[in-house]
Design a protein around this motif. Structure first.
Motif, mmCIF file in Angstrom:
data_model
loop_
_atom_site.group_PDB
_atom_site.id
_atom_site.type_symbol
_atom_site.label_atom_id
_atom_site.label_comp_id
_atom_site.label_asym_id
_atom_site.label_seq_id
_atom_site.Cartn_x
_atom_site.Cartn_y
_atom_site.Cartn_z
ATOM 1 N N ALA A 151 1.574 -1.257 0.189
ATOM 2 C CA ALA A 151 -0.188 -0.105 -0.162
ATOM 3 C C ALA A 151 1.058 1.229 0.012
ATOM 4 O O ALA A 151 1.642 1.240 0.848
ATOM 5 C CB ALA A 151 -0.927 -0.883 1.077
ATOM 6 N N PRO A 152 0.485 2.350 -0.885
ATOM 7 C CA PRO A 152 1.125 3.848 -0.667
ATOM 8 C C PRO A 152 1.402 4.262 0.361
ATOM 9 O O PRO A 152 2.580 5.071 0.658
ATOM 10 C CB PRO A 152 1.342 4.481 -2.166
ATOM 11 C CG PRO A 152 -0.810 4.152 -2.449
ATOM 12 C CD PRO A 152 -0.794 2.548 -1.338
ATOM 13 N N ASN A 153 0.865 4.166 0.977
ATOM 14 C CA ASN A 153 0.566 5.202 2.130
ATOM 15 C C ASN A 153 0.355 3.877 3.711
ATOM 16 O O ASN A 153 -0.463 4.143 4.191
ATOM 17 C CB ASN A 153 0.282 6.153 2.952
ATOM 18 C CG ASN A 153 -0.143 7.094 1.174
ATOM 19 O OD1 ASN A 153 0.915 7.677 1.341
ATOM 20 N ND2 ASN A 153 -1.591 6.999 0.870
ATOM 21 N N PRO A 154 0.936 3.169 4.111
ATOM 22 C CA PRO A 154 0.784 2.246 5.267
ATOM 23 C C PRO A 154 1.029 3.205 6.603
ATOM 24 O O PRO A 154 1.543 3.509 7.004
ATOM 25 C CB PRO A 154 2.696 1.205 4.362
ATOM 26 C CG PRO A 154 3.473 2.282 3.982
ATOM 27 C CD PRO A 154 2.888 3.471 3.519
ATOM 28 N N LEU A 155 0.695 1.720 6.864
ATOM 29 C CA LEU A 155 0.469 2.087 8.616
ATOM 30 C C LEU A 155 2.067 2.296 9.114
ATOM 31 O O LEU A 155 2.157 1.650 8.892
ATOM 32 C CB LEU A 155 -0.379 1.391 9.298
ATOM 33 C CG LEU A 155 -2.324 1.110 9.148
ATOM 34 C CD1 LEU A 155 -3.376 0.332 9.712
ATOM 35 C CD2 LEU A 155 -3.323 2.591 9.284
ATOM 36 N N ALA A 156 1.572 2.333 10.085
ATOM 37 C CA ALA A 156 3.124 2.381 11.551
ATOM 38 C C ALA A 156 3.069 0.889 11.867
ATOM 39 O O ALA A 156 4.752 0.610 11.543
ATOM 40 C CB ALA A 156 2.730 3.275 12.585
ATOM 41 N N LEU A 157 2.169 -0.086 12.186
ATOM 42 C CA LEU A 157 2.331 -1.100 12.634
ATOM 43 C C LEU A 157 1.884 -1.974 12.510
ATOM 44 O O LEU A 157 0.693 -2.036 11.599
ATOM 45 C CB LEU A 157 2.976 -1.458 13.736
ATOM 46 C CG LEU A 157 3.815 -0.679 15.060
ATOM 47 C CD1 LEU A 157 3.560 -0.372 16.324
ATOM 48 C CD2 LEU A 157 5.181 -1.463 14.266
ATOM 49 N N TYR A 158 2.263 -3.360 11.627
ATOM 50 C CA TYR A 158 1.074 -4.050 11.198
ATOM 51 C C TYR A 158 1.290 -6.213 12.453
ATOM 52 O O TYR A 158 2.212 -5.401 12.518
ATOM 53 C CB TYR A 158 1.138 -4.327 9.647
ATOM 54 C CG TYR A 158 0.844 -3.719 8.989
ATOM 55 C CD1 TYR A 158 -0.566 -3.845 8.278
ATOM 56 C CD2 TYR A 158 1.547 -2.366 8.695
ATOM 57 C CE1 TYR A 158 -1.482 -3.396 7.138
ATOM 58 C CE2 TYR A 158 1.528 -1.728 7.071
ATOM 59 C CZ TYR A 158 0.100 -1.407 7.262
ATOM 60 O OH TYR A 158 -0.174 -1.163 5.676
ATOM 61 N N ALA A 159 0.226 -6.189 12.185
ATOM 62 C CA ALA A 159 0.441 -7.690 13.030
ATOM 63 C C ALA A 159 -0.390 -8.902 12.015
ATOM 64 O O ALA A 159 -0.924 -8.460 11.826
ATOM 65 C CB ALA A 159 0.264 -7.425 14.497
ATOM 66 N N HIS A 160 -0.604 -9.607 11.908
ATOM 67 C CA HIS A 160 -0.528 -11.528 11.751
ATOM 68 C C HIS A 160 -0.693 -12.384 13.258
ATOM 69 O O HIS A 160 -0.073 -12.514 13.763
ATOM 70 C CB HIS A 160 -0.155 -11.019 10.447
ATOM 71 C CG HIS A 160 1.037 -12.168 10.514
ATOM 72 N ND1 HIS A 160 1.467 -13.200 10.455
ATOM 73 C CD2 HIS A 160 2.279 -11.008 11.087
ATOM 74 C CE1 HIS A 160 2.650 -13.463 10.399
ATOM 75 N NE2 HIS A 160 3.382 -12.552 10.990
ATOM 76 N N LYS A 161 -2.043 -13.666 12.815
ATOM 77 C CA LYS A 161 -1.731 -14.012 13.771
ATOM 78 C C LYS A 161 -2.609 -15.232 12.734
ATOM 79 O O LYS A 161 -3.106 -15.248 12.110
ATOM 80 C CB LYS A 161 -2.210 -14.536 14.672
ATOM 81 C CG LYS A 161 -2.939 -14.303 15.150
ATOM 82 C CD LYS A 161 -4.018 -13.850 16.805
ATOM 83 C CE LYS A 161 -4.756 -13.726 16.678
ATOM 84 N NZ LYS A 161 -6.110 -15.879 16.510
ATOM 85 N N ASN A 162 -1.609 -16.850 13.297
ATOM 86 C CA ASN A 162 -2.208 -18.283 12.909
ATOM 87 C C ASN A 162 -3.775 -18.053 13.634
ATOM 88 O O ASN A 162 -4.177 -17.950 14.842
ATOM 89 C CB ASN A 162 -2.133 -19.275 13.237
ATOM 90 C CG ASN A 162 -2.364 -20.561 12.694
ATOM 91 O OD1 ASN A 162 -3.383 -20.726 13.430
ATOM 92 N ND2 ASN A 162 -1.862 -21.124 11.567
ATOM 93 N N PRO A 163 -5.202 -18.589 12.630
ATOM 94 C CA PRO A 163 -6.073 -18.387 13.607
ATOM 95 C C PRO A 163 -6.299 -19.718 14.690
ATOM 96 O O PRO A 163 -7.004 -19.451 16.003
ATOM 97 C CB PRO A 163 -6.969 -19.023 12.270
ATOM 98 C CG PRO A 163 -6.515 -18.575 11.162
ATOM 99 C CD PRO A 163 -4.754 -19.233 11.221
ATOM 100 N N THR A 164 -5.753 -20.696 14.275
ATOM 101 C CA THR A 164 -5.525 -21.017 16.083
ATOM 102 C C THR A 164 -4.544 -20.508 17.243
ATOM 103 O O THR A 164 -4.897 -20.957 18.725
ATOM 104 C CB THR A 164 -5.295 -22.778 16.144
ATOM 105 O OG1 THR A 164 -3.638 -22.367 15.057
ATOM 106 C CG2 THR A 164 -5.988 -23.396 14.697
ATOM 107 N N SER A 165 -3.741 -19.551 17.215
ATOM 108 C CA SER A 165 -3.232 -19.522 17.997
ATOM 109 C C SER A 165 -3.952 -17.263 18.990
ATOM 110 O O SER A 165 -4.241 -16.951 18.076
ATOM 111 C CB SER A 165 -1.870 -18.201 17.221
ATOM 112 O OG SER A 165 -0.899 -17.654 18.192
#
Length: 218
Positions: A151-165
């Motif tokens: 994305a051209p104007n990204p957010l400061a932080l991103y996160a992700h996780k597994n659905p079971t975690s």
């Protein structure tokens, strides 16, 4: 008794939100890169989150992600939520709002073309602070969709996780993690006139109370 009524009246006046016209609060722009998979699949699926900062009391009305459509077998869409911030991640026990986003298939001319998808016309009131938007495919939902990155104007932080975690992991920095988010809403100030009105009521009551006390003493 009068004092209690006046105090209650002032408290009501002070919390009345007065919104202004809806505006764009966050807009990263559309991701143009490769897609990560938003899915509830315990092996291949992931949930995604982006951190936003609000400088004023704000009513969110539309919260969306830039998604490329894959399939939604049961038609139950996906879940968009707002979580509290906790050490640079969404607080697992800090969900504030949550809504189901119905994927509008007509927005996609063919499979895997992208569009903004999320919850619309909500009324999620938030105080100034740091929050997380999450995109999840929860129990009873079967959406499989892509989140194009870069994305051209990204957010400061991103996160992700597994659905079971229960634990979120850091996603980024780097264009491979910079997914598209868009948020609209209303800044909700408390007008100075309400403060002045409330202060005037208290001042008049204070003077009347002192005057009444003086006669009682005499």
């Amino acid at each position: 008794m009068i004092a209690e009524h006046l105090r209650s009246l002032m408290l009501i006046l002070l919390v009345i939100p007065v919104s202004i016209n809806a505006t764009t609060i966050v807009d990263t722009g559309e991701g143009t890169g490769l897609s990560a998979t938003l899915s509830g699949d315990p092996v291949f699926g992931q949930y995604f989150a982006g951190q936003i900062t609000l400088n004023s009391r704000t009513e969110l009305t539309d919260v969306e992600g830039w998604l490329s459509y894959g399939q939604d077998q049961d038609g139950n869409g996906f879940t968009v939520s707002i979580f509290e911030e906790n050490g640079g991640f969404p607080d697992p026990s800090g969900q504030i709002y949550s809504g189901v986003a119905s994927v509008n298939v007509t927005d996609f001319s063919t499979f895997f073309t992208a569009d903004w998808q999320g919850v619309n016309n909500v009324s999620w009131l938030l105080d100034p602070g740091i929050y997380w938007i999450t995109l999840e495919v929860r129990s009873g939902q079967s959406l499989e969709a892509g989140l194009p990155n870069n994305a051209p104007n990204p957010l400061a932080l991103y996160a992700h996780k597994n659905p079971t975690s229960p634990v979120w992991g850091r996603a980024g920095p780097g264009t491979v993690y910079e997914y598209g988010f868009r948020v609209s809403g209303n800044v909700v100030p408390i007008p100075a006139s309400i403060y002045l009105f409330g202060s005037g009521i208290l001042l008049l009551f204070s003077r009347a109370f002192k005057h009444q006390s003086k006669f009682a003493d005499d």
